[in-house]
Each structure stands twice: as C-alpha cells, then as structure tokens.
Design a protein around this motif. Structure first.
Motif, short mmCIF file in Angstrom:
data_model
loop_
_atom_site.label_atom_id
_atom_site.label_comp_id
_atom_site.label_asym_id
_atom_site.label_seq_id
_atom_site.Cartn_x
_atom_site.Cartn_y
_atom_site.Cartn_z
N PRO A 122 0.92 -1.25 0.05
CA PRO A 122 0.01 0.00 -0.05
C PRO A 122 0.79 1.29 0.06
O PRO A 122 0.32 2.29 -0.54
N GLU A 123 2.03 1.20 0.68
CA GLU A 123 2.80 2.49 0.66
C GLU A 123 3.74 2.45 -0.65
O GLU A 123 4.90 3.16 -0.58
N LEU A 124 3.43 1.87 -1.38
CA LEU A 124 4.52 1.90 -2.78
C LEU A 124 4.70 3.26 -3.50
O LEU A 124 5.95 3.52 -3.57
N ASN A 125 3.78 3.96 -3.59
CA ASN A 125 3.91 5.52 -4.04
C ASN A 125 4.96 6.31 -3.15
O ASN A 125 5.60 6.78 -3.79
N LYS A 165 4.23 -1.10 -13.48
CA LYS A 165 3.46 0.08 -14.28
C LYS A 165 3.27 1.37 -13.23
O LYS A 165 3.69 2.57 -13.47
N GLN A 166 2.97 1.06 -11.95
CA GLN A 166 2.92 1.95 -10.92
C GLN A 166 4.38 2.58 -10.77
O GLN A 166 4.52 3.96 -10.60
N ILE A 167 5.33 1.81 -10.80
CA ILE A 167 6.48 2.08 -10.55
C ILE A 167 6.99 3.16 -11.66
O ILE A 167 7.76 4.09 -11.67
N LYS A 170 6.33 6.68 -11.74
CA LYS A 170 6.98 7.61 -10.89
C LYS A 170 8.25 7.73 -11.17
O LYS A 170 9.28 8.36 -10.64
N GLY A 171 8.85 7.43 -12.75
CA GLY A 171 10.11 7.63 -13.17
C GLY A 171 11.23 6.68 -12.96
O GLY A 171 12.38 7.06 -13.06
N LEU A 172 10.86 5.61 -12.46
CA LEU A 172 11.72 4.60 -11.97
C LEU A 172 12.01 3.41 -12.78
O LEU A 172 10.65 3.04 -13.32
N ILE A 173 12.77 2.72 -12.66
CA ILE A 173 12.92 1.49 -13.78
C ILE A 173 12.72 0.33 -12.98
O ILE A 173 13.58 0.05 -11.82
N PRO A 174 11.49 -0.48 -12.95
CA PRO A 174 11.14 -1.69 -11.96
C PRO A 174 12.04 -2.89 -12.58
O PRO A 174 12.03 -3.04 -13.64
N GLN A 209 7.49 2.72 -21.89
CA GLN A 209 7.53 2.19 -20.63
C GLN A 209 8.68 0.85 -20.66
O GLN A 209 8.56 -0.18 -21.23
N LYS A 210 9.78 1.16 -19.96
CA LYS A 210 10.94 0.37 -19.86
C LYS A 210 10.90 -0.42 -18.50
O LYS A 210 10.73 0.15 -17.33
N LEU A 211 11.43 -1.60 -18.32
CA LEU A 211 11.44 -2.43 -17.17
C LEU A 211 12.83 -3.48 -17.31
O LEU A 211 13.41 -3.59 -18.43
N MET A 212 12.93 -3.99 -16.40
CA MET A 212 14.12 -5.12 -16.00
C MET A 212 13.31 -6.44 -15.55
O MET A 212 12.30 -6.34 -14.96
#
Length: 307
Positions: A122-125, A165-167, A170-174, A209-212
């Motif tokens: 719940p505190e991810l944001n 997608k939520q991450i 926020k401008g971060l790479i999950p 949308q970029k991820l690892m």
C-alpha cells in the motif's frame, strides 16, 4: 530519470549486486557471515545495525566499484542510512559509480495455485517518491513460482506488471522478479509458462515503458533470449537462487545477454572475523568470477533501443 545511470545499466559490462536481505532473510545472512544470534535481537534495530555494518564493509571495499559492478539492490533500511557519512544511494553512485536500486516488496503470501504472490504494497507510491528523492534509479520486487500452474503463473506475472506500471509512472525502472524455485520438480515447465506470460504482458506496454527482469537461471540455455532483445526490456539479470557460486556462474555464462544479480553467491565465504586484507581479497575473487560469467555472453543492448 538519470540518463547516465540508464546508459550504464543498458551498456556497461558487469553485474548487479543484491544487498537487499530483508527482515526475514537477514538472520541467515548474518549467521553465514559469522555473527551469532545472541549479538542482536531479531527484527530490532540491533539486527539492522549488524547487517548495515556488513553491507558497509562490502560497499567500502576497494574491490567493490563500478568497473565490474553495474548496480546494487538495497533494502529500504540501507537506503535510509549512510555510508561514511553520505546517504547510501548517493555514496554508491558518486563514490563508486554503481547504480542504486531499491527492494520494494513486503514479503510473500502463502502458496496458492503453486505460487506465492507478493503481499500488498500500500505504501508503494511513497516509497517510490522517497527513492526518487534519494537518487535511486530503479526498484526490485520478488514473488515465487513453485509449480508449473498456468493460473498461478498468470497471476504472478499480472501482479508484477501491475506494480511495475505504478513504479514506471514514478520515473523509476522496475526489476520484476518472478523467481522459479530451483528445487521445483516442474522447474523447466514452469519456466516455459513464465516466458509465455512475460512476453504476453510486454505486448501491452507503451514504447516508453521500460523495465528489467530478474529471473532464475533456466534449465534450457537461452530460454529468455526473446526477453533480452525486447525493446521494452532494459536488461535481463539472473538470481543465483540457492546454487553455489560455481554452479551459478557456469549456468549464467551460457545465457546470452543475461548478467548476474547474485546475493548469497556474491557474499559466499565472507566472514566478520576476516582481516580487511583477507575480506577484500575474497570479495575481489567473488566479484571477478561473477563478472567473468556475466560478460561471457558478450551481448549488450543496442543504444537506439533506449533513447
């Protein structure tokens, strides 16, 4: 997003050091390091003081730098502390040229349909906002696949992508980590199902949308080749998952385009009672072996993929 960090993660030789043991896995890590149970209280500040001291010794070692280590995954407590008077993420990037990531999951649910989903976050944001403010580049979150259950694996991947997608927003790479248990009697089948679900979910991402991915070392060599070359995938990294460093490095060296993100295999043999010279020499050997296995594949992403 820090473009210099992105370039390093996309193109630099090296691997990601996993220094993110959480409350549940810290006692085992400390025991292997030679810290006795009576030297701290489980789950209390004294335990986190002990593990931070161990991590500080690793991160301040002359062997630990951006020449061979691309990034490091931190536990939240570690991110919120300092190394030599400098906030940890800032120390890693500015002093060591190592890209900082943050572990954001809060542990696992009980097994259902052959898998263990992540507990709700719940505190991810707010965690992401804090990470961005502290100069962190990306995140990591782990769930576990124990059996080749199609419904369970579908649920695991959907949860990973939903949080991912939520991450990203926020401008971060999950880093999505749906780990396949290396002791699973259905490991190969589970990995085939997992690959199909990951590719299916990648189709639903926008170009920006970029991820690892952080995946178990597969039974079939180059199983994740399509993921390595996918335009939405920044990097595919592998976890050691309980294999010894020798075993893990051997399997990793055969996976083209995949680099290591080892935890236990990285710290294997390190002990609190070693002299600094002994400690640095052992860590240097460990880093070099993992580095060589990571560069053995010799495949890196093309720059135009990640403008």
């Amino acid at each position: 997003m820090n473009t210099d960090m992105m370039k390093k993660v996309c193109h630099a030789d090296g691997f990601i050091a996993a220094l993110d043991q959480s409350g549940g896995s810290t006692p085992k890590a400390l025991k292997l390091y030679g810290i006795k149970d009576d030297e701290y209280e489980v789950g209390k500040p004294s335990m986190y003081d002990c593990i931070h001291k161990m991590r500080t010794r690793i991160m301040t070692s002359p062997s630990f730098n951006g020449n061979r280590i691309m990034g490091a995954i931190l536990f939240e407590d570690t991110m919120n502390r300092e190394i030599n008077g400098v906030p940890t993420a800032e120390f890693l990037w500015k002093e060591k040229n190592v890209v900082p990531f943050l572990k954001v999951d809060k542990g696992l649910e009980p097994e259902k349909d052959g898998v263990q989903l992540m507990k709700p976050i719940p505190e991810l944001n707010s965690m992401c906002d804090d990470a961005v403010a502290k100069g962190v580049f990306g995140t990591k979150m782990r769930s576990v696949i124990n059996f080749a259950n199609k419904e369970g694996i579908k649920a695991i991947v959907e949860q990973q992508f939903t949080y991912g997608k939520q991450i990203m927003a926020k401008g971060l790479i999950p880093i999505l980590e749906p780990e396949v248990n290396i002791k699973s009697p259905e490991k190969a089948e589970a990995e085939t199902l997992l690959r199909a679900e990951l590719l299916e979910n990648l189709k639903m991402l926008r170009d920006d949308q970029k991820l690892m991915f952080k995946l178990s070392l597969p039974d079939v060599d180059d199983l994740y080749e399509q993921l390595v070359g996918h335009p939405n995938v920044v990097r595919v990294v592998a976890l050691s998952g309980g294999y010894s460093r020798t075993e893990a490095n051997d399997i990793l060296s055969r996976q083209h385009g995949v680099v290591a993100s080892f935890s236990r295999a990285l710290t294997e043999g390190l002990r609190d009672d070693l002299t600094n010279a002994e400690f640095d020499a052992m860590l240097d050997t460990s880093i070099e072996e993992i580095f060589q296995a990571s560069i053995a594949s010799g495949v890196k992403k093309e720059l135009h993929t990640h403008k």
